[in-house]
Design a protein around this motif. Structure first.
Motif, PDB file in Angstrom:
ATOM      1  N   GLU A   7     -31.600 117.806 -25.299  1.00 26.24           N
ATOM      2  CA  GLU A   7     -32.551 117.220 -24.350  1.00 26.24           C
ATOM      3  C   GLU A   7     -33.034 115.860 -24.825  1.00 26.24           C
ATOM      4  O   GLU A   7     -33.217 114.931 -24.014  1.00 26.24           O
ATOM      5  CB  GLU A   7     -33.733 118.174 -24.157  1.00 26.24           C
ATOM      6  N   GLU A  10     -30.259 113.358 -24.251  1.00 25.79           N
ATOM      7  CA  GLU A  10     -30.174 113.056 -22.817  1.00 25.79           C
ATOM      8  C   GLU A  10     -31.291 112.103 -22.393  1.00 25.79           C
ATOM      9  O   GLU A  10     -31.078 111.172 -21.618  1.00 25.79           O
ATOM     10  CB  GLU A  10     -30.257 114.352 -22.004  1.00 25.79           C
ATOM     11  N   ASN A  13     -30.545 108.621 -23.565  1.00 28.18           N
ATOM     12  CA  ASN A  13     -29.495 108.042 -22.726  1.00 28.18           C
ATOM     13  C   ASN A  13     -30.066 107.561 -21.397  1.00 28.18           C
ATOM     14  O   ASN A  13     -29.755 106.466 -20.917  1.00 28.18           O
ATOM     15  CB  ASN A  13     -28.395 109.086 -22.482  1.00 28.18           C
ATOM     16  N   LYS A  14     -30.941 108.367 -20.802  1.00 30.58           N
ATOM     17  CA  LYS A  14     -31.571 107.982 -19.541  1.00 30.58           C
ATOM     18  C   LYS A  14     -32.423 106.724 -19.719  1.00 30.58           C
ATOM     19  O   LYS A  14     -32.458 105.844 -18.851  1.00 30.58           O
ATOM     20  CB  LYS A  14     -32.433 109.124 -19.003  1.00 30.58           C
ATOM     21  N   ASN A 176     -25.411 112.584 -18.757  1.00 27.15           N
ATOM     22  CA  ASN A 176     -25.065 113.719 -19.629  1.00 27.15           C
ATOM     23  C   ASN A 176     -23.789 113.491 -20.446  1.00 27.15           C
ATOM     24  O   ASN A 176     -23.247 114.457 -21.007  1.00 27.15           O
ATOM     25  CB  ASN A 176     -24.887 114.989 -18.786  1.00 27.15           C
ATOM     26  N   ILE A 179     -23.571 114.889 -23.993  1.00 24.09           N
ATOM     27  CA  ILE A 179     -23.545 116.354 -24.080  1.00 24.09           C
ATOM     28  C   ILE A 179     -22.202 116.879 -23.567  1.00 24.09           C
ATOM     29  O   ILE A 179     -21.600 117.776 -24.168  1.00 24.09           O
ATOM     30  CB  ILE A 179     -24.704 116.951 -23.260  1.00 24.09           C
TER      31      ILE A 179
END
Length: 367
Positions: A7, A10, A13-14, A176, A179
């Motif tokens: 998480e 992620e 990355n966002k 994502n 991941i």
């Protein structure tokens, strides 16, 4: 990785994707502001020339129209200029949208290539995996921006491919990537998502090209020809009226020589208009234009033209042009009525003067 680590990755990355989006939007704002600054002097120059023309015509024809024909031609010219401008704006938007779309297709192709190569790497080579995943992600992010900007250019058009829900799915998959690269199943699922979007973006590019060549460019040429012909007729009528005025005062005027000179200038102006309606060509003008290249990769199999979605309606492309025509017809009809009423008043006044003149003569004879 643990759930918390995944998480966190992620979220990072966002955050980076959001920063890239912000950078792209900021650059667009700066480019638009620079364009407005560059065009402002041209607009002011044009407004000045239009005002000078109106003042000159007003002085020549003493504040009125030189003839009924001149009035009708000017009204028709206004309608045709508006029509050509609307088609021209559509051509500009679709041409620029096509360029953005071409970049999106290239970026998606490169992302698919890198993501496919990533799946063949040894999972222990994490450094190379992260490098490839980042390359794929950057190109996916740039492609998403270009697809979204294409839609913003044509906000009133419903795209048949790469719709909003598809872009949201692609955004989620892009967020994502770090991941999804860890397991084979998730990697394949993401690869399928990227590949399908790439193929549909290419179909959208085909659709854009079809609409441009079969509808917009054809209508633009037609509208330009109509405007050019009406402009020529209006010019001839005004020069004819000026010639009559000059000759009435004892002067001379070579009308053919003037028309020949003006037609040469008109041809130059037409070329300038065509040059202005050119789309973006520099990779620096689009989000991610300098990202990975896919020029050596063959494009997806083109969709047969008969299977492409139909083009948008004329009203969606250019607005309600029929309304312009109706307005012109209404104005022409109203002007004709006014002219007829004025003519009837003049005739009535003339008849009254003639009757008065006959009565005077009769009285003189009786006396």
């Amino acid at each position: 990785m643990s759930k918390e680590q995944a998480e966190y990755l992620e979220a990072l990355n966002k955050e980076e994707l959001a920063k890239k989006d912000l950078e792209g939007i900021t650059k667009q704002i700066q480019d638009i502001q620079a364009e407005i600054k560059n065009l402002t002097p041209e607009v002011e120059k044009l407004d000045k020339l239009v005002a000078e023309q109106e003042e000159l015509l007003s002085s020549i024809f003493k504040g009125d129209y030189g003839s009924q024909k001149e009035n009708e031609l000017e009204s028709k010219m206004d309608m045709l200029v508006e029509k050509r401008n609307r088609v021209g704006v559509a051509k500009y938007k679709w041409t620029n949208g096509k360029v953005l779309l071409q970049h999106a297709v290239n970026q998606l192709a490169y992302a698919v290539k890198k993501w496919d190569e990533l799946g063949k790497l040894d999972k222990s080579d994490t450094k190379t995996m992260y490098t490839m995943a980042t390359e794929a992600r950057n190109n996916l992010s740039a492609a998403i921006q270009n697809l979204q900007n294409t839609q913003k250019y044509l906000s009133n058009i419903q795209f048949p491919y790469c719709k909003e829900d598809e872009i949201k799915t692609l955004q989620k998959a892009t967020a994502n990537v770090y991941i999804d690269m860890m397991t084979t199943d998730r990697h394949k699922h993401a690869l399928n998502c990227f590949s399908v979007t790439h193929k549909r973006s290419y179909a959208l590019l085909q659709w854009f090209d079809s609409v441009l060549t079969s509808v917009i460019e054809k209508d633009f040429r037609s509208a330009s020809d109509e405007e050019r012909e009406c402009s020529k007729q209006l010019r001839i009528e005004r020069l004819r009226l000026m010639k009559e005025s000059v000759e009435k005062d004892g002067g001379t005027c070579n009308l053919d020589a003037i028309l020949s000179q003006l037609e040469g200038q008109e041809e130059i102006n037409d070329k300038q208009v065509e040059q202005e309606l050119v789309g973006l060509t520099d990779a620096d003008d689009v989000p991610g234009g300098s990202e990975g290249s896919s020029k050596d990769m063959p494009p997806p199999t083109p969709m047969p033209l008969k299977d492409l979605a139909p083009p948008p309606s004329e009203e969606m492309l250019f607005g309600n042009i029929n309304k312009l025509k109706d307005q012109y017809t209404k104005e022409k009809s109203e002007f004709t009525k006014v002219q007829e009423m004025n003519k009837q008043r003049l005739d009535q006044g003339l008849q009254e003067k003639l009757a008065a003149r006959r009565n005077r003569k009769k009285r003189v004879q009786e006396e």
